[in-house]
Design a protein around this motif. Structure first.
Motif, mmCIF file in Angstrom:
data_model
loop_
_atom_site.group_PDB
_atom_site.id
_atom_site.type_symbol
_atom_site.label_atom_id
_atom_site.label_comp_id
_atom_site.label_asym_id
_atom_site.label_seq_id
_atom_site.Cartn_x
_atom_site.Cartn_y
_atom_site.Cartn_z
ATOM 1 N N MET A 99 0.813 -1.217 0.000
ATOM 2 C CA MET A 99 0.000 0.000 0.000
ATOM 3 C C MET A 99 0.850 1.272 0.000
ATOM 4 N N VAL A 100 2.181 1.123 0.175
ATOM 5 C CA VAL A 100 3.072 2.284 0.224
ATOM 6 C C VAL A 100 3.604 2.581 -1.179
ATOM 7 N N ASP A 101 3.356 3.779 -1.663
ATOM 8 C CA ASP A 101 3.902 4.240 -2.944
ATOM 9 C C ASP A 101 5.199 4.983 -2.678
ATOM 10 N N LEU A 102 6.267 4.562 -3.329
ATOM 11 C CA LEU A 102 7.585 5.177 -3.157
ATOM 12 C C LEU A 102 7.952 5.931 -4.431
ATOM 13 N N ASP A 103 8.254 7.230 -4.314
ATOM 14 C CA ASP A 103 8.532 8.033 -5.505
ATOM 15 C C ASP A 103 9.739 7.523 -6.284
ATOM 16 N N VAL A 104 10.729 7.001 -5.596
ATOM 17 C CA VAL A 104 11.919 6.481 -6.265
ATOM 18 C C VAL A 104 11.557 5.327 -7.195
ATOM 19 N N ASP A 105 10.584 4.510 -6.790
ATOM 20 C CA ASP A 105 10.172 3.383 -7.624
ATOM 21 C C ASP A 105 9.621 3.841 -8.962
ATOM 22 N N GLU A 106 8.953 4.987 -8.975
ATOM 23 C CA GLU A 106 8.394 5.500 -10.228
ATOM 24 C C GLU A 106 9.506 5.802 -11.234
ATOM 25 N N LEU A 107 10.568 6.438 -10.755
ATOM 26 C CA LEU A 107 11.695 6.744 -11.637
ATOM 27 C C LEU A 107 12.348 5.457 -12.142
ATOM 28 N N THR A 108 12.517 4.486 -11.263
ATOM 29 C CA THR A 108 13.143 3.219 -11.652
ATOM 30 C C THR A 108 12.291 2.481 -12.672
ATOM 31 N N ARG A 109 10.963 2.476 -12.469
ATOM 32 C CA ARG A 109 10.067 1.795 -13.418
ATOM 33 C C ARG A 109 10.111 2.457 -14.792
ATOM 34 N N VAL A 110 10.086 3.775 -14.817
ATOM 35 C CA VAL A 110 10.130 4.491 -16.092
ATOM 36 C C VAL A 110 11.447 4.206 -16.812
#
Length: 246
Positions: A99-110
């Motif tokens: 349930m925790v959204d991590l902003d760093v993960d967004e950059l890594t996924r992109v």
């Protein structure tokens, strides 16, 4: 083993923001976490699935393994007792709750999607957030490593964004992405080359020569080096008519 608690459809999601500073949001509202727990939360978010021994060694490198593990157990107990940021402990590993959204993960996924051939142009919002350093003011070794990793991801994404715009004939957008990458790391050749290529694609030979000369002067002044053969070749094509015999 402690598994995740059921998450209802109406339960507010948790946002963990580490770019630009530590921020924890529950349903959009800021939650204050003690500095000691911030370090534990941030590391668990950045190293998903790390073992307890690995986490303890990174968080408390100056003490014995036994004391470091004891400190980690205390931190995890405090997090379970007052779930500022829900965790999952599975055997010897710890990670953030889904349930925790991590902003760093967004950059890594992109970055992963673009490396597999995806269009980088929808990544503008993620790149804007990534202008901010990871946890500024934190100087733990693990923070410095992650900060540089994310900086490199952003620079390469900006390069790919400039190339995508250049291929599409979107020269203004290509220049903007290349110049942003250049500002972040002025000595990297790739964004300078993209600026030159964009000016040439627009038919602006003077601007291309000016951009090349500026980078060449910077490189000579700072590193006593010349631009690469690939970059010089771009300008040689421009200068060829001038040097051709009459």
């Amino acid at each position: 083993m402690t598994g995740p608690e059921p998450v209802s459809d109406i339960e507010p999601r948790v946002r963990l923001l580490l770019l630009g500073g530590f921020r924890l949001l529950h349903g959009g509202r800021a939650v204050v976490a003690p500095r000691g727990l911030q370090r534990s939360i941030a590391l668990i978010g950045l190293r998903p699935g790390a073992t307890r021994a690995q986490l303890a060694g990174l968080l408390w490198p100056e003490v014995s393994e036994e004391r470091a593990l004891s400190s980690l157990r205390t931190a995890l107990w405090r997090l379970r007792r007052d779930p500022l940021c829900p965790m999952i402990t599975a055997g010897d590993t710890v990670c953030l709750h889904p349930m925790v959204d991590l902003d760093v993960d967004e950059l890594t996924r992109v970055a992963a999607r673009v490396s597999q051939g995806g269009d980088p142009r929808p990544a503008a919002a993620v790149l804007a957030a990534a202008r901010h350093d990871l946890l500024p003011g934190w100087y733990d070794d693990w923070v410095l490593v992650e900060r540089e990793r994310l900086r490199q991801l952003r620079l390469h994404l900006l390069d790919e964004l400039a190339r995508a715009h250049l291929r599409a004939g979107e020269h203004g957008e290509a220049l903007q992405a290349a110049l942003e990458a250049m500002a972040a790391d002025p000595l990297r050749e790739t964004p300078h080359r993209l600026v030159v290529e964009t000016h040439l694609a627009e038919g602006n030979a003077y601007e291309a020569l000016h951009a090349f000369s500026g980078y060449r002067d910077l490189l000579l002044r700072e590193l006593q080096l010349e631009p690469s053969a690939a970059m010089c070749a771009l300008i040689n094509d421009v200068l060829a008519p001038i040097h051709a015999p009459a």
